[in-house]
Design an enzyme around this catalytic site. Sequence first.
Site, PDB file in Angstrom:
ATOM      1  N   ASP A   1      40.135  34.550  46.179  1.00 20.62           N
ATOM      2  CA  ASP A   1      40.685  35.833  46.602  1.00 20.62           C
ATOM      3  C   ASP A   1      41.540  36.366  45.443  1.00 20.62           C
ATOM      4  OD1 ASP A   1      41.369  38.096  48.003  1.00 20.62           O
ATOM      5  OD2 ASP A   1      41.900  37.049  49.844  1.00 20.62           O
TER       6      ASP A   1
HETATM    7  C1  NOJ Z   1      42.427  40.550  49.119  1.00 19.99           C
HETATM    8  C2  NOJ Z   1      41.837  40.299  50.476  1.00 19.99           C
HETATM    9  O1  NOJ Z   1      42.441  39.160  51.063  1.00 19.99           O
HETATM   10  C3  NOJ Z   1      40.343  40.093  50.475  1.00 19.99           C
HETATM   11  O2  NOJ Z   1      39.883  40.090  51.802  1.00 19.99           O
HETATM   12  C4  NOJ Z   1      39.662  41.153  49.675  1.00 19.99           C
HETATM   13  O3  NOJ Z   1      38.265  40.940  49.703  1.00 19.99           O
HETATM   14  C5  NOJ Z   1      40.199  41.121  48.254  1.00 19.99           C
HETATM   15  N1  NOJ Z   1      41.629  41.396  48.278  1.00 19.99           N
HETATM   16  C6  NOJ Z   1      39.500  42.118  47.350  1.00 19.99           C
HETATM   17  O4  NOJ Z   1      39.843  43.401  47.669  1.00 19.99           O
END
Ligand code: NOJ
Length: 764
Positions: A288
């Site tokens: 993430d």
């Molecule tokens: C953080 C989020 O937790 C995740 O779900 C998302 O896909 C990513 N950012 C990318 O935007």
Amino acid sequence: MNARIYTLILGAMVMAGLPALQVKAQSGADMDRFIDELMQQMTIEEKIGQLNLVTAGEVTTGSVVSTGVEAKIKEGKIGGIFSMTTPKRIRAAQELAVNQSRLKIPLIFGLDVIHGYKTIFPIPLGLAATWDLGLIEETARISAVEAAADGLNWTFSPMVDVSRDARWGRISEGSGEDTYLTSRIAEAMVHGYQGNNLAADNTLMACVKHFALYGAAEAGRDYNTTDMSLHRMYNEYLPPYKAAIDAGAGSVMTSFNDINGVPATANKWLMTDVLRDQWGFHGFVVTDYTAVNELMDHGLGDLQEVSARSLQAGIDMDMVGEGFLSTLKKSLDEGRVSEVDIDRACRRILEAKYQLGLFDDPFRYCDESRAERTLLAPAHLAKAREVAGKSFVLLKNDQQLLPLKKKGTVALIGPLANTGSNMPGTWSVSADLEHTPSLLEGMRALLGEQVNIIHHQGANLLEDADYQERATMFGRTIPRDDRPEAEVLAEAVATAQQADVIVAALGESSEMSGESSSRTDIGIPAIQQRLLAELLKTGKPVVLVLFTGRPLTLGWEDAHVPAILNVWFGGTETGKAVADVLFGDVNPSGKLPATFPQHVGQVPLYYSHKKTGRPLAEGQWFQKFRSNYLDVSNDPLYPFGYGLSYTTFAYGEISLSRDNLPSNGVLEVYVDVRNTGNYGGEEVVQLYISDVAGSITRPVKELKGFQKIWLEPGQSKRVVFELTVEDLKFYDANLDHVAEPGEFVVAVGTNSRDVQEGRFTLTD
Ligand code: NOJ
């Protein structure tokens, strides 16, 4: 670039002394050979470059935004970009990679396409409330068709984190509390995104997230620690990720949280032992957003240390933080990681690109005319309206107040009544907020001159202006009225008094749920409750149209308001779809995918809880020295699976095809359901089982099947469920997946509480 042009480039490579590569059919052996040959030519820096995912900065969910992207692409230091859209921009970036980098390796382009791309569908919790797997798959298919037409080939979805804590804002992004329902939805979404052919120009590679247990953050506080027994993990939280992987999902995203002492992004047991060795996952794992860097804040060491540790845990791609890019070469030179580790990760990313057909034609997603034809196509919008209508859950409808008659005067009051930008709901980053009708606009579009609709905002979203600012970010604005509350209320009441019926549009704004939007008080904000109380005092019939991204505590509302329609956030066509349901063109059929508690102090509250050694006696809500609270019963306000219809359904007695189920046999469960009301409608018939005695404690009830059926008034249908030993299996104390012979209860009904039971015995 097509295969022919790629061949020309390869020709140039041969002339430069590099062996030629050839793009071949997509069989495993051909892919392996192609990637072997490509990797033989890659420097270690280029291999590490493939592991680097940067953001174009359109969507950021952390503090870092990537810099020097163009130069890095040319130097082969970037494997993929996310948050860049449109064929034009993506073509320009792809041209840098395939024309100006040494090995011409195409980039992968991802985005959070969570519940629609331009055509936005209900938030995932709302989609889950449809209990309609075919429809959910269709929404994912349309999302893929639109996103792929706009240049993308990878989506960070489905989010399959089971959550039983309504305080956690991201409960809105998943399918709720149930393992079985979430698993089936996970499969449907993967099939919808990926279709039958990842290389087709209208499919996206899915990314299952957030692996793992992100929905079990302590106290419902986002990014917080998770600590969980292995048997709960295997039985309740891990199955949806596995279901998505078994359905063929091409990639997995790590979660931010700590799991039993090791954060997911550095967790070798999770990323390698479970994901690869036990489940046989062959795709690639991306972190993430800046999750590698955050391992430093978790207290695991400096950037070099945490980057090495993540790679060795089994992570392939580093999102945004560039820990891999900036430290892995040094770690290799110092012997802290091996080239085998780097090769393994690089190969998995190249395989994904190969499977997406990017080596064959890196511009297959970059046709501008296709984007124009496809985005917000009328058929997509029609589907969005249909799905939204099916996601709404009728929580209460005294004396059949709903549906409303298409005549007279309706007062539409409340801070959610005329805000188009809030209708798509959280995590709809590509939505066109300017052209999303509000509820007021949707009602006017449906009713024209038939009904006189008058409107007043009635109250601010929240009393505290700072809180309201935090709750209306990313353009999801709701204007504030800074006059004294009494003055605003008096005006709203005066408007309401002119009407035959009042529709109160209240609840959360879209950004009151979602990422980094946890709440400790999960009620309708007090200022809105005061408005509702004033509206009720007029003595006019009041319908509460409830906007929410999570289960709310609605005890007061349930006790005082005659009709409550929970509409979540229904996407682009919310306004029209709510009007369809309020005025009876559509009969609501949604069922709750998560329990609504009476009080936040009961959380986590979920139907499939364990038995305790001190249960309450039947019919009692409090007994001294029993498992209960002094002030509130253990019951939910609305149980899992609950939802009313404008019609009524009568269940006949359930019957079973046999008393004993041999381990190689099939048991059929029958129930006749009849529409006893005046409207045609859909009912979700639910089947639960419970294991009467086991080697470890088992949940009181677990969903194991459901069917959504349409019945005309007076019509009856026989619903048949089949159970086999597979439905009775669980992970025991040794984590063996077993079904234990003995007695089982099977329960069938309209929700998890109101069921009829039968019994059978599993024999050896
Ligand atoms: C953080 C989020 O937790 C995740 O779900 C998302 O896909 C990513 N950012 C990318 O935007």
